[in-house]
Design an enzyme around this catalytic site. Structure first.
Site, PDB file in Angstrom:
ATOM      1  CG  HIS A  12      -1.971   1.030   1.256  1.00 32.21           C
ATOM      2  ND1 HIS A  12      -3.326   0.746   1.293  1.00 32.21           N
ATOM      3  CD2 HIS A  12      -1.883   2.381   1.263  1.00 32.21           C
ATOM      4  CE1 HIS A  12      -4.008   1.871   1.326  1.00 32.21           C
ATOM      5  NE2 HIS A  12      -3.146   2.888   1.322  1.00 32.21           N
ATOM      6  CG  HIS A 192      -7.712   3.796   0.423  1.00 32.85           C
ATOM      7  ND1 HIS A 192      -7.106   3.356  -0.712  1.00 32.85           N
ATOM      8  CD2 HIS A 192      -6.751   4.469   1.122  1.00 32.85           C
ATOM      9  CE1 HIS A 192      -5.835   3.733  -0.710  1.00 32.85           C
ATOM     10  NE2 HIS A 192      -5.582   4.420   0.391  1.00 32.85           N
ATOM     11  CD  GLU A 195      -6.828   6.790   5.811  1.00 31.72           C
ATOM     12  OE1 GLU A 195      -7.363   6.721   4.682  1.00 31.72           O
ATOM     13  OE2 GLU A 195      -5.746   7.373   6.018  1.00 31.72           O
ATOM     14  CG  ASP A 274       0.351   8.923   0.928  1.00 30.98           C
ATOM     15  OD1 ASP A 274       0.302   8.928  -0.315  1.00 30.98           O
ATOM     16  OD2 ASP A 274      -0.613   8.608   1.646  1.00 30.98           O
TER      17      ASP A 274
HETATM   18  N1  HPA Z   1      -5.511   8.001   1.732  1.00 33.41           N
HETATM   19  C1  HPA Z   1      -6.474   8.213   0.822  1.00 33.41           C
HETATM   20  N2  HPA Z   1      -6.224   8.707  -0.371  1.00 33.41           N
HETATM   21  C2  HPA Z   1      -4.986   9.004  -0.678  1.00 33.41           C
HETATM   22  C3  HPA Z   1      -3.963   8.810   0.208  1.00 33.41           C
HETATM   23  C4  HPA Z   1      -4.229   8.282   1.476  1.00 33.41           C
HETATM   24  O1  HPA Z   1      -3.338   8.086   2.296  1.00 33.41           O
HETATM   25  N3  HPA Z   1      -2.815   9.186  -0.398  1.00 33.41           N
HETATM   26  C5  HPA Z   1      -3.167   9.588  -1.624  1.00 33.41           C
HETATM   27  N4  HPA Z   1      -4.474   9.484  -1.802  1.00 33.41           N
HETATM   28 ZN    ZN Z   2      -3.632   4.916   1.134  1.00 31.32          ZN
END
Ligand code: HPA
Ligand code: ZN
Length: 328
Positions: A12, A192, A195, A274
């Site tokens: 990821h 995703h 989160e 990231d």
């Molecule tokens: N989360 C969701 N979307 C994203 C992220 C992230 O960490 N990085 C780039 N787009």
């Molecule tokens: Zn992500």
């Protein structure tokens, strides 16, 4: 003890999100683009919260104006990953940042990324595969465009389809068409969820998009029946603890649910998301897991093995990576 040298598998990682800030500053200077507002005094990325992070992220992406920029970006990101022992990586790439969803342009960007990935494999011993991601806050129609790009370029490099962006925009079912399109083209699915959204968002994602893996998924912990369902279905979580702590999705490393999820039988893996944005690396993630949860080498190796088992690449690549893991 640092786990820097341990061979690792990362599932990821957002490609643009791996851009070192100095790299983006350099491009901005070359192109006379003023994005000085996105950096702090030390030269790192500066933002207030997740929403602002997405804006800063997109501002940084304005410097990535063509395939050549993505070739250089891919090399810069892989150099960092390889320096932290990553031998296999899957990265999210978005046609929205690479030609605006035009399939012809997308092919050119992709060729540049593949050129860099091939070079990195030869010179740094790291293998990269790509997962096309639609961007949730750009809406379901744009997601179909991303899925079309993904379907047209499925192959040795593009192996999956997923969704990133602002999780609280829309519901998973709104994006079902694009996920179905990608799945029918033979792409593997991740998304995703959980989160920022609660267990309901994770449950709806599983029901409506049927992913094999979920990006984050940590808020599933608030519904133990859902945790059990995830464990039973063998859905793999791409957990990014450093990202969650930095963005305040969880209050601290100690409070992070990764150990509880694992204890309850969920397949968990570890990634950076990231890395320069969240001031983390794969070494930091492993070191912090060891320090916080007392996880020793055996558990950390299990995380890599789980990640390799859940990787979207072909079997031949998996066998080669397995040898790298076994060699230690
Ligand atoms: N989360 C969701 N979307 C994203 C992220 C992230 O960490 N990085 C780039 N787009
Ligand atoms: Zn992500």
């Amino acid at each position: 003890m640092s786990y820097r040298a341990m061979p690792k598998v990362e599932l990821h990682l957002h490609l643009e999100g791996g851009a070192p800030p100095a790299f983006i500053r350099g491009l901005a200077k070359e192109k006379n683009i003023d994005i000085s507002g996105i950096f702090d005094e030390q030269g790192g990325y500066l933002y207030r919260d997740f929403e602002h992070f997405l804006q800063v992220y997109e501002a940084a992406c304005t410097t990535l104006t063509g395939p050549e920029e993505f070739r250089r970006l891919t090399l810069a990101v892989l150099e960092e990953s390889a320096a932290h022992g990553v031998v296999y990586s899957e990265t999210f790439v978005s046609p929205d940042f690479c030609g605006g969803g035009d399939v012809g342009a997308w092919r050119e960007y992709l060729a540049a990324m593949v050129e860099a990935a091939d070079e990195a494999e030869r010179t740094m011993g790291i293998t990269l595969k790509g997962i096309v991601t639609c961007i949730r806050h750009m809406g379901p129609e744009q997601a179909k465009t991303a899925a079309k790009c993904a379907a047209e370029t499925k192959g040795d490099f593009i192996v999956g389809y997923g969704m990133a962006g602002a999780e609280m925009v829309g519901r998973p079912g709104d994006f079902a068409y694009s996920f179905d399109m990608a799945r029918e083209a033979g792409l593997r699915i991740t998304c995703h969820a959980g989160e920022w959204g609660g267990p309901d968002m994770v449950a709806d994602t599983i029901r409506d998009l049927a992913p094999e893996r979920i990006g984050h998924g940590i808020n599933a912990i608030k519904d133990l029946a859902l945790v059990d369902q995830i464990a039973e279905q063998g859905i793999v979580l791409e957990v990014c603890p450093g990202s969650n702590v930095f963005l305040n999705a969880v209050p601290s490393w100690e409070a992070h649910p990764i150990a509880k999820l694992r204890d309850r039988g969920v397949k968990v893996t570890v990634s950076t998301d990231d890395p320069p944005f969240f001031h983390t690396t794969m070494t930091d993630e492993f070191d912090m897991l060891a320090r916080t949860f007392g996880w020793e080498e055996e558990v950390l190796s299990e995380l890599n093995q789980t990640a390799l088992d859940a990787a979207f690449c072909d079997d031949k690549t998996k066998e080669a990576v397995a040898k790298r893991l076994a060699a230690g």
